[in-house]
Design a protein around this motif. Structure first.
Motif, PDB file in Angstrom:
ATOM      1  N   GLY A  35       0.838  -1.198   0.000  1.00 30.75           N
ATOM      2  CA  GLY A  35       0.000   0.000   0.000  1.00 30.75           C
ATOM      3  C   GLY A  35       0.871   1.245   0.000  1.00 30.75           C
ATOM      4  O   GLY A  35       1.928   1.280   0.634  1.00 30.75           O
ATOM      5  N   LEU A  36       0.428   2.264  -0.737  1.00 29.43           N
ATOM      6  CA  LEU A  36       1.171   3.520  -0.799  1.00 29.43           C
ATOM      7  C   LEU A  36       0.222   4.670  -0.491  1.00 29.43           C
ATOM      8  O   LEU A  36      -0.944   4.642  -0.895  1.00 29.43           O
ATOM      9  CB  LEU A  36       1.737   3.744  -2.202  1.00 29.43           C
ATOM     10  CG  LEU A  36       2.733   2.737  -2.738  1.00 29.43           C
ATOM     11  CD1 LEU A  36       3.020   3.039  -4.199  1.00 29.43           C
ATOM     12  CD2 LEU A  36       4.017   2.789  -1.940  1.00 29.43           C
ATOM     13  N   THR A  37       0.719   5.669   0.197  1.00 27.68           N
ATOM     14  CA  THR A  37      -0.091   6.868   0.415  1.00 27.68           C
ATOM     15  C   THR A  37      -0.102   7.668  -0.885  1.00 27.68           C
ATOM     16  O   THR A  37       0.735   7.436  -1.766  1.00 27.68           O
ATOM     17  CB  THR A  37       0.517   7.737   1.529  1.00 27.68           C
ATOM     18  OG1 THR A  37       1.788   8.205   1.062  1.00 27.68           O
ATOM     19  CG2 THR A  37       0.691   6.956   2.821  1.00 27.68           C
ATOM     20  N   PRO A  38      -1.038   8.619  -1.019  1.00 30.42           N
ATOM     21  CA  PRO A  38      -1.050   9.440  -2.238  1.00 30.42           C
ATOM     22  C   PRO A  38       0.274  10.187  -2.433  1.00 30.42           C
ATOM     23  O   PRO A  38       0.613  10.574  -3.540  1.00 30.42           O
ATOM     24  CB  PRO A  38      -2.210  10.413  -2.014  1.00 30.42           C
ATOM     25  CG  PRO A  38      -3.075   9.746  -0.995  1.00 30.42           C
ATOM     26  CD  PRO A  38      -2.155   8.960  -0.116  1.00 30.42           C
ATOM     27  N   GLN A  39       1.003  10.405  -1.325  1.00 30.36           N
ATOM     28  CA  GLN A  39       2.289  11.108  -1.446  1.00 30.36           C
ATOM     29  C   GLN A  39       3.422  10.173  -1.831  1.00 30.36           C
ATOM     30  O   GLN A  39       4.536  10.602  -2.100  1.00 30.36           O
ATOM     31  CB  GLN A  39       2.653  11.792  -0.121  1.00 30.36           C
ATOM     32  CG  GLN A  39       1.719  12.917   0.280  1.00 30.36           C
ATOM     33  CD  GLN A  39       0.386  12.393   0.791  1.00 30.36           C
ATOM     34  OE1 GLN A  39       0.332  11.380   1.484  1.00 30.36           O
ATOM     35  NE2 GLN A  39      -0.705  13.061   0.432  1.00 30.36           N
ATOM     36  N   GLY A  40       3.145   8.871  -1.832  1.00 31.11           N
ATOM     37  CA  GLY A  40       4.168   7.932  -2.265  1.00 31.11           C
ATOM     38  C   GLY A  40       4.972   7.337  -1.130  1.00 31.11           C
ATOM     39  O   GLY A  40       6.099   6.880  -1.346  1.00 31.11           O
ATOM     40  N   ASN A  41       4.417   7.343   0.068  1.00 32.00           N
ATOM     41  CA  ASN A  41       5.104   6.655   1.160  1.00 32.00           C
ATOM     42  C   ASN A  41       4.470   5.277   1.355  1.00 32.00           C
ATOM     43  O   ASN A  41       3.266   5.107   1.166  1.00 32.00           O
ATOM     44  CB  ASN A  41       4.999   7.453   2.455  1.00 32.00           C
ATOM     45  CG  ASN A  41       5.680   8.794   2.334  1.00 32.00           C
ATOM     46  OD1 ASN A  41       6.694   8.912   1.637  1.00 32.00           O
ATOM     47  ND2 ASN A  41       5.119   9.808   2.954  1.00 32.00           N
ATOM     48  N   PHE A  42       5.301   4.331   1.742  1.00 28.15           N
ATOM     49  CA  PHE A  42       4.773   3.002   1.991  1.00 28.15           C
ATOM     50  C   PHE A  42       3.802   3.062   3.173  1.00 28.15           C
ATOM     51  O   PHE A  42       4.130   3.569   4.239  1.00 28.15           O
ATOM     52  CB  PHE A  42       5.903   2.019   2.303  1.00 28.15           C
ATOM     53  CG  PHE A  42       6.724   1.684   1.092  1.00 28.15           C
ATOM     54  CD1 PHE A  42       6.253   0.775   0.163  1.00 28.15           C
ATOM     55  CD2 PHE A  42       7.969   2.272   0.879  1.00 28.15           C
ATOM     56  CE1 PHE A  42       6.996   0.453  -0.968  1.00 28.15           C
ATOM     57  CE2 PHE A  42       8.731   1.963  -0.241  1.00 28.15           C
ATOM     58  CZ  PHE A  42       8.239   1.048  -1.171  1.00 28.15           C
ATOM     59  N   ALA A  43       2.584   2.550   2.946  1.00 32.96           N
ATOM     60  CA  ALA A  43       1.556   2.639   3.979  1.00 32.96           C
ATOM     61  C   ALA A  43       1.296   1.293   4.636  1.00 32.96           C
ATOM     62  O   ALA A  43       0.841   1.227   5.771  1.00 32.96           O
ATOM     63  CB  ALA A  43       0.264   3.172   3.381  1.00 32.96           C
ATOM     64  N   GLY A  44       1.568   0.233   3.937  1.00 29.02           N
ATOM     65  CA  GLY A  44       1.324  -1.078   4.513  1.00 29.02           C
ATOM     66  C   GLY A  44       1.871  -2.150   3.596  1.00 29.02           C
ATOM     67  O   GLY A  44       1.921  -1.965   2.375  1.00 29.02           O
ATOM     68  N   ILE A  45       2.306  -3.231   4.204  1.00 27.50           N
ATOM     69  CA  ILE A  45       2.904  -4.314   3.419  1.00 27.50           C
ATOM     70  C   ILE A  45       2.402  -5.630   3.974  1.00 27.50           C
ATOM     71  O   ILE A  45       2.407  -5.835   5.186  1.00 27.50           O
ATOM     72  CB  ILE A  45       4.444  -4.267   3.504  1.00 27.50           C
ATOM     73  CG1 ILE A  45       4.965  -2.956   2.884  1.00 27.50           C
ATOM     74  CG2 ILE A  45       5.062  -5.463   2.786  1.00 27.50           C
ATOM     75  CD1 ILE A  45       6.017  -2.285   3.688  1.00 27.50           C
ATOM     76  N   VAL A  60       1.346   7.366 -11.363  1.00 27.60           N
ATOM     77  CA  VAL A  60       0.402   8.323 -10.766  1.00 27.60           C
ATOM     78  C   VAL A  60       1.043   9.687 -10.580  1.00 27.60           C
ATOM     79  O   VAL A  60       0.433  10.592 -10.043  1.00 27.60           O
ATOM     80  CB  VAL A  60      -0.161   7.798  -9.425  1.00 27.60           C
ATOM     81  CG1 VAL A  60      -0.887   6.483  -9.647  1.00 27.60           C
ATOM     82  CG2 VAL A  60       0.939   7.632  -8.393  1.00 27.60           C
ATOM     83  N   GLY A  61       2.267   9.819 -11.017  1.00 25.20           N
ATOM     84  CA  GLY A  61       2.892  11.123 -10.982  1.00 25.20           C
ATOM     85  C   GLY A  61       3.648  11.441  -9.708  1.00 25.20           C
ATOM     86  O   GLY A  61       4.109  12.559  -9.523  1.00 25.20           O
ATOM     87  N   ILE A  62       3.780  10.459  -8.829  1.00 29.89           N
ATOM     88  CA  ILE A  62       4.578  10.678  -7.624  1.00 29.89           C
ATOM     89  C   ILE A  62       6.051  10.754  -8.017  1.00 29.89           C
ATOM     90  O   ILE A  62       6.811  11.577  -7.535  1.00 29.89           O
ATOM     91  CB  ILE A  62       4.368   9.535  -6.612  1.00 29.89           C
ATOM     92  CG1 ILE A  62       2.921   9.499  -6.127  1.00 29.89           C
ATOM     93  CG2 ILE A  62       5.318   9.691  -5.434  1.00 29.89           C
ATOM     94  CD1 ILE A  62       2.549   8.224  -5.411  1.00 29.89           C
ATOM     95  N   LEU A  63       6.416   9.892  -8.907  1.00 27.11           N
ATOM     96  CA  LEU A  63       7.797   9.891  -9.390  1.00 27.11           C
ATOM     97  C   LEU A  63       7.788  10.398 -10.819  1.00 27.11           C
ATOM     98  O   LEU A  63       6.830  10.180 -11.556  1.00 27.11           O
ATOM     99  CB  LEU A  63       8.369   8.479  -9.377  1.00 27.11           C
ATOM    100  CG  LEU A  63       8.522   7.818  -8.019  1.00 27.11           C
ATOM    101  CD1 LEU A  63       9.073   6.418  -8.200  1.00 27.11           C
ATOM    102  CD2 LEU A  63       9.449   8.625  -7.134  1.00 27.11           C
ATOM    103  N   GLU A  64       8.867  11.032 -11.183  1.00 21.96           N
ATOM    104  CA  GLU A  64       8.950  11.462 -12.564  1.00 21.96           C
ATOM    105  C   GLU A  64       9.154  10.251 -13.433  1.00 21.96           C
ATOM    106  O   GLU A  64       9.869   9.321 -13.083  1.00 21.96           O
ATOM    107  CB  GLU A  64      10.133  12.419 -12.740  1.00 21.96           C
ATOM    108  CG  GLU A  64       9.771  13.814 -12.335  1.00 21.96           C
ATOM    109  CD  GLU A  64      10.923  14.764 -12.557  1.00 21.96           C
ATOM    110  OE1 GLU A  64      11.824  14.414 -13.344  1.00 21.96           O
ATOM    111  OE2 GLU A  64      10.921  15.833 -11.938  1.00 21.96           O
ATOM    112  N   LYS A  65       8.519  10.304 -14.596  1.00 27.47           N
ATOM    113  CA  LYS A  65       8.730   9.206 -15.535  1.00 27.47           C
ATOM    114  C   LYS A  65      10.164   9.271 -16.036  1.00 27.47           C
ATOM    115  O   LYS A  65      10.722  10.348 -16.203  1.00 27.47           O
ATOM    116  CB  LYS A  65       7.792   9.360 -16.735  1.00 27.47           C
ATOM    117  CG  LYS A  65       6.406   8.861 -16.451  1.00 27.47           C
ATOM    118  CD  LYS A  65       5.653   8.693 -17.754  1.00 27.47           C
ATOM    119  CE  LYS A  65       4.288   8.105 -17.469  1.00 27.47           C
ATOM    120  NZ  LYS A  65       3.466   7.956 -18.625  1.00 27.47           N
ATOM    121  N   THR A  66      10.700   8.104 -16.277  1.00 26.77           N
ATOM    122  CA  THR A  66      12.022   8.065 -16.874  1.00 26.77           C
ATOM    123  C   THR A  66      11.896   8.647 -18.281  1.00 26.77           C
ATOM    124  O   THR A  66      11.035   8.229 -19.040  1.00 26.77           O
ATOM    125  CB  THR A  66      12.512   6.624 -17.010  1.00 26.77           C
ATOM    126  OG1 THR A  66      12.123   5.927 -15.840  1.00 26.77           O
ATOM    127  CG2 THR A  66      13.998   6.570 -17.203  1.00 26.77           C
TER     128      THR A  66
END
Lengths: 727, 652
Positions: free
Chosen positions: A110-120, A197-203
């Motif tokens: 699971g990831l938060t909308p900001q891109g942090n790991f929320a659950g595994i 989802v745009g959290i990370l820039e596309k390569t």
């Protein structure tokens, strides 16, 4: 009495180990080989089948799978409004990175909308080490280290290095391969979602500028120059009966390059295709020239996704949906093979660039012929336009180090030290004659100083420090790798074990297994060290050895253990791994005596306790690893020396701690630990009876005591001696 | 023309029906005047059934197939190499076939009403077909005859196909990327709209090397305007040749001509459109229509016509605003300024077909056993004042058999002409025919003949009407099938036959029954057709772009129901109406997967239509029956297809 009770002890311990290792121990909570519904791989409604809510706290509803690779969005109701609270991704949708077992650890992330790991959550794993030995909670604990961390961060196993912006994670002792694989899975899965989802820039890869000299390429030229590539999968690679004809034989190539595109599709066809796709989109063709398997399958009919082919460039995976498929009606290049299935696939992403290498991947299913179970398996082949096809040639590509390379780099110092140890031991042993000559029965320190140092280093540095205790499980794994799929990477991920095994294999064939078993095996060293210490601190009178009669019977037990494990592993690697707990190594070094449940601790402690009174009881009678190494030791290159008189003289045999010298004076190199005691005697003119006799004779006769030759005798005074004993 | 002797090759050693028929026909031809065609016709219909068993029709196709290497059967997964674009005759539709297998892939409803797709039921299709003031369709019938594609550089570009409706005088256009009709134009002041052809390059702007105009032949002459005047004075009737803009589908101009027109062809250089003419006599009864020995093929100098319109030399007819120019002989005495040139062609000719090399137009004699080869350059010479007699543009006029109707080409200099009365196809060499016509009586222009079953009309070889004619096989539309298929009662299918033309001899490959009654067809290389896989959401202004936009929107008794479909559900589980509501229901298919079309049927309201992925369709109806009406998906879409339904609740 004593030997018998010891025997009973061994038997009891073995029994204990066996009973406690029964699979009944596997709790219902375990994800080990958990049965997952097949829909989790295909169903759009992923969260109907997996506990998405557990990894994305607060989410109450989820979207269907979307994107490529797929992920789902999680929503919460807030004032009647649906609000995005994060994303959930199934690791195997992104990567099938195999862990130690060769199978992926299927993880829900699971990831938060900001891109942090929320659950595994681990849904399924096949790691034997996590079944026994290391509790599964260790992996859960390991995974928990990710919580709150950003998917775009540089997270690695090992120390944090703020200067390189690397966040370190604590590994699980004894399960490094598993956690390295897990880290790769976590970061790839997170990044795959993040980029979409745009959290990370596309390569962004610079697009290629193609060299078009208007050449008319024929098929043979394209094959030679590597602009069409072949991917062949044989039936045995997917678990089918071995056969001459391929399971599938594919050719593929990149059509955006004008010369290649025109050669494949003809001038008009190629121009039409290029007009049909947009700027930044890419076309490749695939044809099947042999095999019954279809590379299209029928999955795209329902979900719209072609589930048997994809491309990978760097970390980006490109899959194709039905709208990315065009008909390929024919190949105009002269000499092209005839084909029975064809496609043009379009990569609709400008992240892809024809200037950089990419891989064409055929995704297959391997069928386990015994169980009928199907596992995903990928076959890939790299494609990179040659220098001459790209303006300015191929761009420089910095490939991120493979995980195993990173391990070797980060542990370089230890690797050097460890290698030095191995070389040093080998050199010392190669020079054993010099040491044994300097030693006498009374003073074995020239040999023992080295040997005891080796023991102490292997116990402390190799065993407890590097956790590099070789194990029978590795032998079993190799057996299976040889039979199925040999992956260097898997073995290279643990550099110490890898190096250790090179050392073991070489020395077993040169000198026999004794150099490893007797000098460097951490557990063996610990075991014998305890015996020596026991003797030194006054327990000598309690120390004993089994009578030869019993020894000669019981020494076969370890072979039985080995073959038993091997046989079991053929049916169930998991069970074999469990039964390999007959080795107390895991308990002793990897996990620690006090970190395991009492049966294991009792077993290991019992063996070590017994070692104080009996030289290497485990090594002599139980060790399957020793047994597996003993057999090839039969073919060692250099044995220990013997004299004619050894036939009748029992001096060495009496002192042989390994009980490896029989009544006829022969050394059983399968049992010999290369302690060199007998070799010390060999040149000791006070301890070796025939030599002592000769010394006495010469002294009496006033003859000079010439140096002792390689044959273990004084060099004869008269060079011509018809009765000279043979070497 | 009766002086022309049959080519010696015609005297085949075969003593069977063929020879008998030919002699019989020749005898008939020997008699002069109007009875010629009729007598031949009578003689043909009599012996044909008797002769048929001798031809052993059942065994023939199998044997023929064995003799040809052309692959007809496509293994599972194998694709045909050609598209066949077929007209459907008075079924009002068009069809897409895969060739050479002959498999029907799609029916394209055009002038007809199709309850599968909802053509003629949805508002979108009604708008294309045209409605009366009350919203009902203006026409429910149509008769498609001729179908031709758009060209770029002398070959098909796959963009459009045009088809005529003979009954109501309409031109329909089919988009090559979706194979759906997107425009229908009703041509003013014509009846019996027969031949059509697209131009191959622009006659005015030489830089434009693709289709910009479609030309339409007018068969039935009528009073102009046809408002009740001159009913009893056929001499005042006349025909109009029409030019329609390929893009806008608006009528650009019309041209008044002498006589009736049937088939149309265009020259490769873009200068000419040509139409074969019968009834140059202007007769209203058939015996009058056949009285003249010579009819004509009329050539239209397109650039001159458009110049004349520009110069204001045009008039209009009735309420039509379309400029009309006078192309009659009387109005164009000077060839150097003439808008038209009437090339005399014997006796009620039918088809006119341009040869792939662009040099010739070949007119088929129909009631004359000849084909007339007109050299296009010489027609140009005549109009440019370099040729004194227009008849000199005829470079060959040779006998080929009885009832020649249509001609196609193999791109290797051979023409293939259907002989309706002989029930044959004749393969003849154009150059040899010219030599023969020029007096070289040793020139054997007939290469081969083959029986077809029965009475062939149109004929078309692969790419035969483009400069890329590839000469692999041809299709021939036989008007009678008689005994060729399992009997199904008095109504027989047509028989489309396929013939291998790769070798010197033609080989009959296959019979295909077709629902009546395709007329014309073209065979297009598959590489030239580029189709869409799914629709474009934004293409419809009323598209429901998100399921959240769906709902019932009321403005008085005008109600708009907006629904989206996504397998296996409609976005509205139910929707409420009141009796008396005037309802417009808009359905967008939000499924993006190829081939995932949904249907929408409303029981008792006589509504069913299909919406393809990302397309939008709407229907308008009056809620005049109270109750629950389960609307359901008629087009199989999903494992839960049966569950895909919604309740229309109509409150009293």
């Amino acid at each position: 009495m004593k030997p018998l009770s010891a025997l009973r002890g061994i038997a009891m311990a073995a029994l204990l180990a066996a009973t406690t290792l029964l699979p009944a121990q596997v709790s219902a909570q375990s994800a080990y080989e958990a049965n997952l519904p097949p829909e989790i791989n295909t169903s759009p409604a992923l969260c109907d089948y997996v506990p998405c809510k557990e990894v994305l706290p607060g989410a109450t509803s989820f979207s269907e799978r979307k994107g490529q690779p797929p992920y789902v969005e999680g929503y919460a109701e807030e004032n009647g409004q649906r609000k995005l609270v994060g994303y959930v991704v199934l690791s195997t949708d992104v990567t099938d990175t195999p862990a130690y077992s060769g199978k992926p650890v299927i993880t829900l992330i699971g990831l938060t909308p900001q891109g942090n790991f929320a659950g595994i959550k681990i849904l399924k794993h096949s790691e034997p080490i996590l079944l026994l030995g290391i509790p599964e909670s260790a992996l859960v604990k390991f995974n928990n280290q990710y919580l709150g961390k950003f998917v775009g961060a540089n997270i690695e196993i090992g120390r944090s290095r703020p200067e390189e912006e690397i966040i370190g994670l604590d590994a699980i002792s004894g399960a490094t391969v598993t956690v390295i694989a897990q880290n790769q899975v976590m970061m790839m899965s997170g990044a795959a979602v993040g980029r979409q989802v745009g959290i990370l820039e596309k390569t962004v890869r610079p697009q290629a500028r193609f060299v078009d000299s208007g050449r008319k390429l024929d098929w043979a030229t394209m094959v030679k120059e590597g602009v069409v590539q072949r991917l062949t999968v044989m039936p045995e690679q997917v678990g089918l009966e071995r056969g001459k004809d391929p399971f599938i034989d594919l050719w593929y190539g990149y059509l955006n390059h004008p010369e290649v595109g025109r050669a494949i599709m003809g001038e008009t066809g190629w121009r039409d295709l290029m007009a049909r796709i947009k700027e930044g989109e890419h076309a490749l063709f695939v044809i099947r020239t042999a095999g019954r398997e279809s590379f299209k399958g029928s999955g795209f009919v329902r979900g719209g996704i072609y589930d048997r082919v994809q491309l990978r460039q760097g970390q980006d995976v490109f899959t194709f949906r039905d709208l990315d498929y065009y008909n390929l009606y024919g190949i105009s290049a002269p000499g092209a093979p005839s084909f029975t299935e064809s496609a043009i696939f379009i990569v609709r992403s400008s992240s892809f660039s024809g200037a950089f290498p990419w891989k064409f991947i055929f995704l297959g299913n391997r069928i386990d012929r015994e169980t009928g179970a199907r596992t995903f398996i990928n076959f890939d082949r790299e494609y990179w336009l040659p220098d001459a096809y790209i303006e300015g040639g191929r761009p420089e590509v910095k490939k991120p180090d493979a995980p195993w390379v990173r391990v070797w780099k980060t542990r370089a110092l230890e690797i050097v030290l460890f290698s030095a140890l191995l070389v040093a031991v080998a050199v010392v042993y190669a020079k054993r004659d010099e040491l044994t000559r300097r030693s006498t029965r009374k003073n074995k320190w020239p040999v023992n100083a080295f040997k005891y140092s080796a023991w102490i280093i292997s116990i402390g540095f190799v065993g407890f420090g590097l956790l590099a205790q070789p194990s029978i499980t590795q032998v079993l794994t190799w057996f299976h790798s040889l039979l199925f799929k040999w992956e260097w990477e898997l073995f290279l991920t643990d550099p110490f074990i890898f190096l250790f095994w090179i050392f073991i294999i070489v020395t077993v064939f040169v000198w026999g297994r004794g150099l490893f078993c007797g000098w460097l095996c951490p557990f063996g060293s610990l075991s014998e060290l305890l015996y020596k210490v026991g003797g030194a601190i006054g327990l000598k009178r309690f120390q004993f050895a089994l009578p030869m009669k019993w020894h000669n019977r019981l020494k076969w037990v370890k072979y039985a253990v080995f073959f038993g494990l091997l046989a079991v592993s053929m049916f169930s690697m998991g069970l074999a791994e469990k039964l390999a707990e007959v080795e107390p190594f895991k308990t002793t070094f990897l996990v620690g005596l006090f970190n395991r449940s009492w049966p294991y601790t009792l077993f290991a402690a019992g063996l070590l306790g017994l070692s104080i009174f009996m030289e290497r009881p485990f090594c002599k009678y139980l060790c399957p690893l020793g047994a597996s190494l003993a057999m090839p030791s039969t073919f060692r290159w250099f044995g220990l020396r013997r004299k004619q008189e050894c036939d009748s003289c029992k001096a060495c045999a009496v002192g042989c701690g390994s009980l490896a010298i029989d009544e006829k004076g022969r050394i059983d190199h399968r049992e010999c630990m290369l302690c060199l005691d007998c070799m010390v005697l060999y040149t000791d003119d006070h301890a070796c009876p025939p030599l002592a006799q000769e010394r006495k004779r010469r002294t009496k006769d006033g003859l000079p005591l010439t140096p002792i030759g390689k044959d273990g005798y004084y060099i004869p005074i008269k060079p011509v001696a018809p009765a000279a004993p043979r070497a | 023309m009766n002086d022309a002797k049959m080519n010696p090759v015609e005297a085949m050693p075969d003593p069977s029906r063929r020879k008998f028929l030919n002699t019989a026909a020749l005898a008939g031809l020997a008699g002069a005047g109007m009875s010629v065609g009729l007598s031949a016709c009578n003689k043909e219909t009599a012996p044909a059934p008797a002769a048929a068993p001798a031809a052993a029709p059942a065994a023939a196709p199998a044997a023929a197939h064995a003799a040809s290497g052309l692959k007809l059967h496509m293994a599972p997964g194998e694709l045909d190499t050609y598209y066949g674009i077929w007209s459907g005759g008075h079924s009002g539709e068009c069809r897409v076939l895969g060739l050479p297998s002959g498999r029907e892939i799609k029916r394209v409803p055009t002038f007809n009403i199709d309850c599968m797709s909802g053509w003629g039921i949805t508002n979108e299709s009604k708008k294309v077909i045209g409605t009366r003031a009350d919203g009902q369709l203006k026409y429910k019938t149509g008769d498609t005859h001729h179908i031709h594609g758009s060209y770029t550089d002398g070959t098909y570009d796959g963009k459009y196909f045009w088809v005529n409706d003979k009954i109501h005088g309409r031109l329909g256009r089919i988009r090559g990327d979706v194979f759906e009709c997107d425009a229908i134009t009703e041509i003013p002041n014509i009846q019996g709209f027969h031949g059509i052809f697209s131009d191959k390059r622009d006659p005015v702007d030489k830089a434009i090397n693709h289709t910009t105009r479609v030309f339409c032949g007018n068969e039935f002459h009528i009073p102009q305007p046809n408002d009740g005047r001159d009913l009893d004075d056929p001499t005042k009737y006349f025909c109009l040749f029409t030019c329609v803009d390929a893009e806008t589908m608006e009528v650009r101009w019309q041209c008044k001509v002498d006589g009736n027109m049937d088939l149309v062809a265009t020259s490769y250089d873009g200068r000419f459109a040509a139409a074969n003419q019968y009834n140059t006599e202007g007769g209203a009864r058939y015996e009058d229509m056949m009285s003249a020995e010579m009819d004509a093929c009329v050539f239209f100098d397109v650039a001159r016509i458009e110049k004349a319109i520009k110069d204001g030399k045009s008039f209009t007819v009735g309420t039509s605003k379309v400029p009309v120019v006078d192309g009659t002989k009387a109005a164009n005495p000077d060839p150097k300024t003439a808008l038209t040139a009437y090339v005399p062609v014997p006796k009620n000719p039918h088809g006119v077909n341009a040869s792939p090399d662009g040099k010739y137009m070949i007119c088929s004699g129909k009631l004359s056993p000849t084909c007339t080869v007109i050299e296009v350059a010489k027609v140009a010479d005549f109009l440019d004042g370099k040729l004194d007699d227009i008849r000199k543009s005829v470079v060959a006029e040779v006998e080929v058999g009885l009832g020649p109707l249509h001609t196609t080409y193999d791109g290797r200099g051979n023409a293939f002409t259907t002989l309706f009365l002989d029930s044959q196809i004749v393969k003849w060499n154009i150059d040899a025919a010219i030599k023969f016509h020029n007096g070289d009586k040793a020139a054997q222009y007939v290469v081969d003949r083959i029986d077809v079953h029965y009475q062939p009309g149109h004929i078309s070889a692969d790419m035969g009407e483009t400069k890329e004619a590839s000469g692999q096989f041809l299709a021939v539309g036989c008007k009678f099938s008689k005994d060729r298929f399992l009997p199904v009662g008095p109504m027989h299918p047509e028989n489309e036959q396929l013939i291998d033309i790769r070798g010197e001899k033609m080989v009959l490959l296959a019979d295909h029954p077709v629902h009546p009654e395709p007329h014309d067809f073209i065979i297009v290389k598959r590489e030239l057709i580029k189709t869409r896989q799914v629709g474009v959401l934004d293409a419809h202004p009323l598209a429901i772009k998100d399921a959240k936009e769906s709902g019932v929107f009321r403005d008085g008794n005008k109600v708009t129901v907006r629904i989206a479909s996504q397998a296996p559900a409609y976005s509205l589980r139910e929707f409420e109406l009141k009796v008396g509501d005037e309802v417009t229901l808009i359905l967008t298919n939000l499924d993006k997967v190829e081939d995932l079309s949904h249907g929408f049927a409303i029981p008792k309201y006589d509504i069913n239509f299909v919406v393809n992925p990302l397309e939008t369709k709407s229907v308008t109806f009056k809620a005049d029956k109270p109750g629950v009406f389960w609307c359901y998906c008629t087009h199989f879409c999903h494992a839960l297809h049966l569950e895909m339904r919604t309740r229309m609740l109509v409150r009293p």
